[in-house]
Enzyme design. Structure first.
Site, PDB file in Angstrom:
ATOM      1  N   LYS A  37       1.515  -0.713  -0.169  1.00  0.00           N
ATOM      2  CA  LYS A  37       0.117   0.036  -0.013  1.00  0.00           C
ATOM      3  C   LYS A  37       1.022   0.796  -0.509  1.00  0.00           C
ATOM      4  CE  LYS A  37      -2.481   1.342   3.472  1.00  0.00           C
ATOM      5  NZ  LYS A  37      -2.233   2.801   3.857  1.00  0.00           N
ATOM      6  N   ASP A  69      -3.141   4.418  -1.414  1.00  0.00           N
ATOM      7  CA  ASP A  69      -5.136   4.427  -1.045  1.00  0.00           C
ATOM      8  C   ASP A  69      -4.349   5.834  -0.872  1.00  0.00           C
ATOM      9  OD1 ASP A  69      -5.942   4.625   1.106  1.00  0.00           O
ATOM     10  OD2 ASP A  69      -4.066   3.694   2.488  1.00  0.00           O
ATOM     11  N   LYS A 107      -7.590   8.096  -1.316  1.00  0.00           N
ATOM     12  CA  LYS A 107      -8.924   8.475  -0.494  1.00  0.00           C
ATOM     13  C   LYS A 107      -9.466   9.614  -1.023  1.00  0.00           C
ATOM     14  CE  LYS A 107      -7.950   6.825   3.800  1.00  0.00           C
ATOM     15  NZ  LYS A 107      -6.633   5.881   3.737  1.00  0.00           N
ATOM     16  N   ASP A 164     -13.522  14.933  -3.957  1.00  0.00           N
ATOM     17  CA  ASP A 164     -13.231  16.282  -5.188  1.00  0.00           C
ATOM     18  C   ASP A 164     -14.858  16.002  -5.565  1.00  0.00           C
ATOM     19  OD1 ASP A 164     -12.986  18.308  -6.043  1.00  0.00           O
ATOM     20  OD2 ASP A 164      -9.967  18.397  -5.550  1.00  0.00           O
ATOM     21  N   THR A 201     -10.802   3.552  10.662  1.00  0.00           N
ATOM     22  CA  THR A 201     -10.249   2.779  11.663  1.00  0.00           C
ATOM     23  C   THR A 201     -10.259   3.300  12.996  1.00  0.00           C
ATOM     24  OG1 THR A 201      -8.641   2.085  10.668  1.00  0.00           O
ATOM     25  CG2 THR A 201     -10.418   0.893  10.022  1.00  0.00           C
ATOM     26  N   ARG A 203       2.931  -1.444  10.901  1.00  0.00           N
ATOM     27  CA  ARG A 203       3.457  -1.287  12.741  1.00  0.00           C
ATOM     28  C   ARG A 203       4.165  -2.694  12.439  1.00  0.00           C
ATOM     29  NH1 ARG A 203       0.989   4.022  14.687  1.00  0.00           N
ATOM     30  NH2 ARG A 203      -0.316   3.360  13.546  1.00  0.00           N
TER      31      ARG A 203
END
Length: 231
Positions: A34, A62, A64, A67, A117, A208
């Site tokens: 990603k 990713d 998002k 507009d 999330t 992570r």
């Protein structure tokens, strides 16, 4: 060494050089990456995406997109030519429909972001929403299906709902996935990789616990092994 194509590792690192070093450290343990706004903003993010595609990896942009419809449509059309695999847009009807139209007949999969999330019910109240997280997610999943999206981004706790509404071929990509031994960090609605897949996720995003580990490759393989238990 066994990778799992359902495992997506985010390259949320400050520079392309650091991201490239992480890819090298992970080796064949990861096949899907990603790339978010941080690498795009630092420059070179799209070049990295193309290089990884040329090396046989799958790429999730990713970004998002959010507009007016015309801008989203044109942006999706440009990104469709990149050869990348997934693209996120905000889960609003006009935005989703524009992205689907923009990607045309390309192989780019458009995924709608339902609710981040990191957000809880209390956060939604503060933002002015008069409904719970579960209610907003459900409404946006229905809207994504109607708009022609290929799937949604939803927390592991909403994966079963997304699977039920979207059906068997619908993509359900779940961030906020943390092995039992890992901290939740800023994910308010986290779950384990096994739980997410059993609930109906098609892909999981695990960052992570892998990228911050002393041995990222070994950490990725541990997550893949846990995922294998779901079949």
């Amino acid at each position: 060494m066994t990778t799992d194509p359902r495992l997506i590792v985010p390259l949320d690192l400050p520079t392309v050089a650091e991201a490239s070093a992480m890819v090298e450290a992970l080796g064949d343990a990861v096949s899907f990456y990603k790339i978010g706004l941080e690498l795009f903003a630092t420059g070179g993010g799209m070049d990295l995406a193309r290089d990884l595609k040329a090396a046989g990896k799958q790429i999730f942009l990713d970004w998002k997109l959010h507009d007016i419809g015309t801008t989203v449509q044109r942006s999706a059309a440009v990104l469709a030519d990149s050869g990348c695999d997934f693209l996120t847009v905000q889960g609003e009807p006009q935005v989703m429909a524009a992205a689907v139209q923009g990607r045309g007949r390309s192989g780019l999969k458009v995924l709608a972001v339902t609710v981040l999330t990191s957000l809880s019910d209390a956060d939604l109240v503060e933002m002015g929403f008069g409904e719970s997280t579960a209610s907003l997610v459900e409404r946006r999943i229905h809207q994504a299906v109607k708009a022609g999206c290929d799937g949604v981004i939803a927390s592991p706790h909403e994966a079963a709902l997304a699977r039920r509404i979207g059906g068997p071929g619908f993509l359900v990509v779940t961030p906020g996935v943390r092995p039992d031994s890992a901290a939740k960090n800023d994910q308010a609605r986290a779950a384990t990789p096994l739980d997410a897949l059993k609930a109906g996720a098609s892909h999981i995003v695990c960052g992570r616990p892998i990228t911050a580990a002393n041995d990222p490759q070994a950490a990725a393989l541990r997550v893949a092994a846990e995922m294998a238990q779901a079949g």
